[in-house]
Design an enzyme around this catalytic site. Structure first.
Site, PDB file in Angstrom:
ATOM      1  N   GLU A   1       4.586  -0.485   1.037  1.00  0.00           N
ATOM      2  CA  GLU A   1       4.745  -0.705  -0.404  1.00  0.00           C
ATOM      3  C   GLU A   1       4.691  -2.180  -0.805  1.00  0.00           C
ATOM      4  O   GLU A   1       4.819  -2.503  -1.977  1.00  0.00           O
ATOM      5  CB  GLU A   1       6.072  -0.135  -0.928  1.00  0.00           C
ATOM      6  CG  GLU A   1       6.289   1.329  -0.697  1.00  0.00           C
ATOM      7  CD  GLU A   1       7.640   1.810  -1.237  1.00  0.00           C
ATOM      8  OE1 GLU A   1       8.358   1.008  -1.896  1.00  0.00           O
ATOM      9  OE2 GLU A   1       7.983   2.984  -1.006  1.00  0.00           O
TER      10      GLU A   1
ATOM     11  N   GLU B   1       0.833  -1.206   0.000  1.00  0.00           N
ATOM     12  CA  GLU B   1       0.000   0.000   0.000  1.00  0.00           C
ATOM     13  C   GLU B   1       0.867   1.254   0.000  1.00  0.00           C
ATOM     14  O   GLU B   1       2.052   1.208   0.307  1.00  0.00           O
ATOM     15  CB  GLU B   1      -0.932   0.014   1.207  1.00  0.00           C
ATOM     16  CG  GLU B   1      -0.296  -0.397   2.534  1.00  0.00           C
ATOM     17  CD  GLU B   1       0.839   0.456   3.018  1.00  0.00           C
ATOM     18  OE1 GLU B   1       0.733   1.707   2.895  1.00  0.00           O
ATOM     19  OE2 GLU B   1       1.838  -0.091   3.514  1.00  0.00           O
TER      20      GLU B   1
END
Length: 346
Positions: A310, A168
């Site tokens: 991420e 994310e």
């Protein structure tokens, strides 16, 4: 929106067959440790003793959060879209780690407050220009939340492969994740809140106060989907939906850090059997993640003091999945190698 039904992976006959296959390899019993546990889990997910990984992929969901208006982040909201540009330019850590591990990387605009226009490599699933400020009002309506979850389900339904990692990007999303953790586990807010992108001690205290006030403001909210709509983000809701669909399809779910785990927490409250399909890549250095993992009954593979997000932890754990599968597929047995097995007790 119907919630996907997820079947538990438990199968006593298959468990015995997997145990026999693992113990027949040329090694002392249990000597491959967590790789053996991982091999058993993968076999139960795939309903086979012949393990295989196909087309591993990682999806990074990006979105903005209205609660940033409360001053809860060390970085401005614009960093969300700037980092998406970095992903698209192959310049971020997740690009490096996904590439080195031969994983397909998908970047999803779930609700970034920026107009990217049509872009190669960007999947446009934008639900809006970020959520509302949950310190003042629900972040999403229930309908918006369900629409985001459905978008995540539809995305996973369009993919091939049997391994899916989650990541994310969203300035402010550790605040949303901490609020979700508090509401769904009962853990004190102080134990859920961390530095995020690098807040000072004073900043962390302010973040805690914002969440506590918001929780009091929305005191009546209790049911998991309502909690997600009130305190979550478009990327968190989309991940929760994607996870549910991936588990329904009997995929291996690679879970990253704190924010991804908060999305899983919601999904697990809806379908507890989803946890059978989850491989927890690492324990984040973000305060609260260790307790969140404990509440999920999770044992992470790695402890690297990561707190980047991420999907970096998901990518770094991929070689361990390959190792678990490959020792089952390629390692000799005592019989095939004509090696004597243990004959006396310790």
């Amino acid at each position: 929106m119907p919630i996907p039904h997820i079947s538990p992976t438990a199968n006593s006959a298959l468990s015995s067959a997997l145990e026999h296959a693992i113990n027949s390899k040329t090694k002392p019993l249990g000597s491959l440790g967590m790789l053996e546990t991982l091999a058993r889990q993968i076999g139960l997910i795939q309903q086979s003793t012949q393990l295989a990984l196909h087309q591993p992929a990682i999806i990074v969901f990006a979105a903005d959060h209205g609660v940033v208006a409360e001053g809860i982040s060390a970085y401005p909201q614009s960093v969300t879209w700037q980092m998406v540009e970095n992903f698209l330019g192959n310049g971020a850590a997740i690009n490096v780690f996904a590439r080195q591990n031969d994983s397909t990387l998908y970047i999803v605009d779930a609700g970034v407050n920026h107009d990217f226009g049509p872009r190669d490599g960007l999947l446009d699933r934008k639900q809006g220009p970020g959520t509302r400020n949950f310190a003042k009002e629900p972040a999403m309506s229930r309908e918006q939340c369900l629409a985001a979850m459905q978008a995540g389900m539809d995305l996973v339904a369009s993919l091939g492969g049997n391994v899916l990692g989650f990541g994310e990007m969203g300035i402010g999303n550790t605040t949303a994740a901490a609020a979700l953790m508090h509401k769904l586990t009962g853990t004190p807010v102080a134990d859920c809140v961390g530095a995020g992108t690098g807040l000072s001690k004073e900043g962390v205290r302010h973040k805690q106060q914002v969440i506590e006030a918001a929780v009091a403001h929305h005191a009546a909210v209790d049911e998991p989907l309502d909690v997600l709509a009130t305190f979550g983000g478009f990327e968190i809701a989309m991940m929760a939906g994607a996870m549910l669909k991936a588990a329904e399809r009997r995929m291996i779910l690679l879970i990253d850090g704190f924010i991804v785990s908060s999305a899983l927490l919601v999904a697990a409250r809806l379908q507890p059997a989803i946890l059978d399909y989850c491989v927890f890549s690492h324990c984040s250095d973000e305060n609260g993640h260790r307790q969140l993992l404990a509440s999920l009954g999770a044992r992470p593979l790695l402890h690297l003091d990561l707190r980047l997000g991420e999907g970096t932890g998901s990518a770094l754990a991929l070689p361990l999945l390959h190792a678990a599968v490959n020792f089952m597929r390629e390692m000799a047995t005592f019989a095939s190698a004509q090696v004597s097995e243990k004959s006396t007790p310790d």
